[in-house]
Design a protein around this motif. Structure first.
Motif, PDB file in Angstrom:
ATOM      1  N   ASN A   1       0.854  -1.184   0.000  1.00 49.38           N
ATOM      2  CA  ASN A   1       0.000   0.000   0.000  1.00 49.38           C
ATOM      3  C   ASN A   1       0.892   1.237   0.000  1.00 49.38           C
ATOM      4  OD1 ASN A   1      -2.459  -1.342   0.092  1.00 49.38           O
ATOM      5  ND2 ASN A   1      -2.519  -1.375   2.311  1.00 49.38           N
ATOM      6  N   VAL A   2       0.598   2.163  -0.890  1.00 53.58           N
ATOM      7  CA  VAL A   2       1.328   3.423  -0.956  1.00 53.58           C
ATOM      8  C   VAL A   2       0.522   4.454  -0.175  1.00 53.58           C
ATOM      9  CG1 VAL A   2       2.135   5.282  -2.473  1.00 53.58           C
ATOM     10  CG2 VAL A   2       2.436   2.880  -3.150  1.00 53.58           C
ATOM     11  N   CYS A   3       1.168   5.103   0.781  1.00 56.18           N
ATOM     12  CA  CYS A   3       0.525   6.121   1.601  1.00 56.18           C
ATOM     13  C   CYS A   3       1.254   7.445   1.382  1.00 56.18           C
ATOM     14  CB  CYS A   3       0.602   5.750   3.074  1.00 56.18           C
ATOM     15  SG  CYS A   3      -0.145   4.151   3.447  1.00 56.18           S
ATOM     16  N   TYR A   4       0.492   8.514   1.376  1.00 56.53           N
ATOM     17  CA  TYR A   4       1.071   9.822   1.103  1.00 56.53           C
ATOM     18  C   TYR A   4       0.694  10.817   2.192  1.00 56.53           C
ATOM     19  CZ  TYR A   4       1.680  14.372  -1.176  1.00 56.53           C
ATOM     20  OH  TYR A   4       2.025  15.667  -1.462  1.00 56.53           O
TER      21      TYR A   4
ATOM     22  N   PHE B   1       0.937  10.670  -9.385  1.00 53.92           N
ATOM     23  CA  PHE B   1       1.331  10.006  -8.144  1.00 53.92           C
ATOM     24  C   PHE B   1       0.133   9.381  -7.437  1.00 53.92           C
ATOM     25  CE2 PHE B   1       2.381   9.825  -3.647  1.00 53.92           C
ATOM     26  CZ  PHE B   1       3.597   9.172  -3.683  1.00 53.92           C
ATOM     27  N   LEU B   2      -0.946  10.129  -7.316  1.00 49.08           N
ATOM     28  CA  LEU B   2      -2.066   9.668  -6.495  1.00 49.08           C
ATOM     29  C   LEU B   2      -2.831   8.494  -7.097  1.00 49.08           C
ATOM     30  CD1 LEU B   2      -3.589  12.801  -4.769  1.00 49.08           C
ATOM     31  CD2 LEU B   2      -1.858  11.229  -3.985  1.00 49.08           C
ATOM     32  N   LEU B   3      -2.764   8.317  -8.384  1.00 41.00           N
ATOM     33  CA  LEU B   3      -3.489   7.185  -8.968  1.00 41.00           C
ATOM     34  C   LEU B   3      -2.914   5.842  -8.550  1.00 41.00           C
ATOM     35  CD1 LEU B   3      -4.420   8.494 -12.525  1.00 41.00           C
ATOM     36  CD2 LEU B   3      -5.867   8.281 -10.498  1.00 41.00           C
ATOM     37  N   SER B   4      -1.703   5.849  -7.994  1.00 40.25           N
ATOM     38  CA  SER B   4      -1.125   4.607  -7.482  1.00 40.25           C
ATOM     39  C   SER B   4      -1.009   4.627  -5.955  1.00 40.25           C
ATOM     40  CB  SER B   4       0.242   4.358  -8.120  1.00 40.25           C
ATOM     41  OG  SER B   4       1.091   5.455  -7.908  1.00 40.25           O
ATOM     42  N   THR B   5      -1.761   5.519  -5.323  1.00 39.40           N
ATOM     43  CA  THR B   5      -1.713   5.688  -3.871  1.00 39.40           C
ATOM     44  C   THR B   5      -2.965   5.099  -3.239  1.00 39.40           C
ATOM     45  OG1 THR B   5      -0.442   7.707  -4.164  1.00 39.40           O
ATOM     46  CG2 THR B   5      -1.480   7.404  -2.042  1.00 39.40           C
ATOM     47  N   HIS B   6      -2.774   4.409  -2.128  1.00 34.82           N
ATOM     48  CA  HIS B   6      -3.904   3.787  -1.450  1.00 34.82           C
ATOM     49  C   HIS B   6      -4.506   4.707  -0.388  1.00 34.82           C
ATOM     50  CE1 HIS B   6      -6.356   0.311  -0.549  1.00 34.82           C
ATOM     51  NE2 HIS B   6      -6.112   0.486   0.735  1.00 34.82           N
ATOM     52  N   TYR B   7      -3.647   5.360   0.410  1.00 36.27           N
ATOM     53  CA  TYR B   7      -4.107   6.280   1.446  1.00 36.27           C
ATOM     54  C   TYR B   7      -3.446   7.641   1.254  1.00 36.27           C
ATOM     55  CZ  TYR B   7      -6.184   2.579   4.295  1.00 36.27           C
ATOM     56  OH  TYR B   7      -6.957   1.555   4.756  1.00 36.27           O
TER      57      TYR B   7
ATOM     58  N   ARG C   1     -14.884   4.482  -5.471  1.00 29.02           N
ATOM     59  CA  ARG C   1     -14.562   3.054  -5.593  1.00 29.02           C
ATOM     60  C   ARG C   1     -13.691   2.566  -4.439  1.00 29.02           C
ATOM     61  NH1 ARG C   1     -12.853   3.830 -11.361  1.00 29.02           N
ATOM     62  NH2 ARG C   1     -10.820   3.493 -10.448  1.00 29.02           N
ATOM     63  N   GLY C   2     -13.110   3.503  -3.688  1.00 32.21           N
ATOM     64  CA  GLY C   2     -12.253   3.113  -2.567  1.00 32.21           C
ATOM     65  C   GLY C   2     -10.834   2.772  -2.975  1.00 32.21           C
ATOM     66  N   THR C   3     -10.451   3.094  -4.212  1.00 33.05           N
ATOM     67  CA  THR C   3      -9.072   2.811  -4.617  1.00 33.05           C
ATOM     68  C   THR C   3      -8.098   3.819  -4.008  1.00 33.05           C
ATOM     69  OG1 THR C   3      -9.379   4.037  -6.682  1.00 33.05           O
ATOM     70  CG2 THR C   3      -9.713   1.652  -6.762  1.00 33.05           C
ATOM     71  N   ILE C   4      -8.593   5.013  -3.685  1.00 32.75           N
ATOM     72  CA  ILE C   4      -7.816   5.982  -2.909  1.00 32.75           C
ATOM     73  C   ILE C   4      -8.687   6.371  -1.720  1.00 32.75           C
ATOM     74  CG2 ILE C   4      -6.642   8.203  -2.826  1.00 32.75           C
ATOM     75  CD1 ILE C   4      -6.451   8.208  -5.834  1.00 32.75           C
ATOM     76  N   ARG C   5      -8.126   6.268  -0.539  1.00 35.78           N
ATOM     77  CA  ARG C   5      -8.847   6.677   0.665  1.00 35.78           C
ATOM     78  C   ARG C   5      -8.199   7.945   1.211  1.00 35.78           C
ATOM     79  NH1 ARG C   5      -8.620   1.023   0.963  1.00 35.78           N
ATOM     80  NH2 ARG C   5     -10.682   0.082   0.963  1.00 35.78           N
ATOM     81  N   PHE C   6      -9.017   8.964   1.391  1.00 39.37           N
ATOM     82  CA  PHE C   6      -8.541  10.233   1.937  1.00 39.37           C
ATOM     83  C   PHE C   6      -8.922  10.283   3.407  1.00 39.37           C
ATOM     84  CE2 PHE C   6      -9.187  10.861  -2.583  1.00 39.37           C
ATOM     85  CZ  PHE C   6      -7.961  11.392  -2.947  1.00 39.37           C
TER      86      PHE C   6
END
Length: 186
Positions: free
Chosen positions: A25-28, A49-55, A77-82
């Motif tokens: 999981n990629v977190c930013y 960057f964010l399209l491959s980020t999970h959180y 869709r839950g592919t990125i969670r903010f």
């Protein structure tokens, strides 16, 4: 894997977010605090960057909503969670005691232009100076150093934003707070 810089171009191929997201999981956590919706938003929350980020950890509910609006389909869709977790760097500011050796220094370098460009003001000095003063008065464990652009006050006078007297009064108010240093040397 946690990142604080959203620029894949700065990483070797093995550490680029789109390669790391395959096995982790990629977190930013954004590297800076955003005080406006100016162009910096697009440079800190980049599509690439964010399209491959999970959180993505945001600093406020407003920023979270802005991110969810910008990345609407990924958020739905839950592919990125903010997730709003505040600004972790500011946690140190409020957790230190009041002694001089533990003091956190915050430097602010306000810009000098007050015209709007593409719907955004370029200087937010007048929007935030009173808030900084109040914050510093309440938090004696910090030192706020304000170093405006050398042209800022001249621009205020030239554009009739403030008079010479109003500028002098504002500088006096700033300098009256013991833990605010005003550096107006050219």
């Amino acid at each position: 894997v946690f990142y604080c810089r959203p620029y894949n171009s700065e990483y070797p191929a093995v550490y680029k977010s789109f390669n790391v997201c395959v096995y982790s999981n990629v977190c930013y956590i954004p590297y800076g605090y955003i005080m406006s919706k100016a162009h910096i938003f697009e440079s800190i929350f980049t599509w690439q960057f964010l399209l491959s980020t999970h959180y993505v950890f945001t600093q406020s509910d407003n920023q979270k909503k802005s991110c969810e609006d910008r990345f609407m389909w990924q958020a739905r869709r839950g592919t990125i969670r903010f997730v709003n977790k505040g600004c972790p760097r500011f946690d140190l500011v409020t957790s230190k005691n009041d002694s001089e050796e533990n003091r956190t220094v915050i430097a602010w370098f306000p810009r000098w232009e007050f015209v709007e460009r593409e719907g955004q003001k370029t200087s937010h000095f007048l929007d935030y100076i009173k808030k900084w003063i109040v914050y510093a008065e309440k938090h004696k464990n910090i030192l706020v150093v304000i170093r405006p652009h050398p042209l800022m006050f001249e621009t205020m006078k030239k554009e009739r934003i403030l008079t010479e007297t109003e500028i002098e009064n504002l500088i006096n108010e700033i300098e009256s707070v013991s833990n605010v240093q005003f550096d107006n040397e050219k």
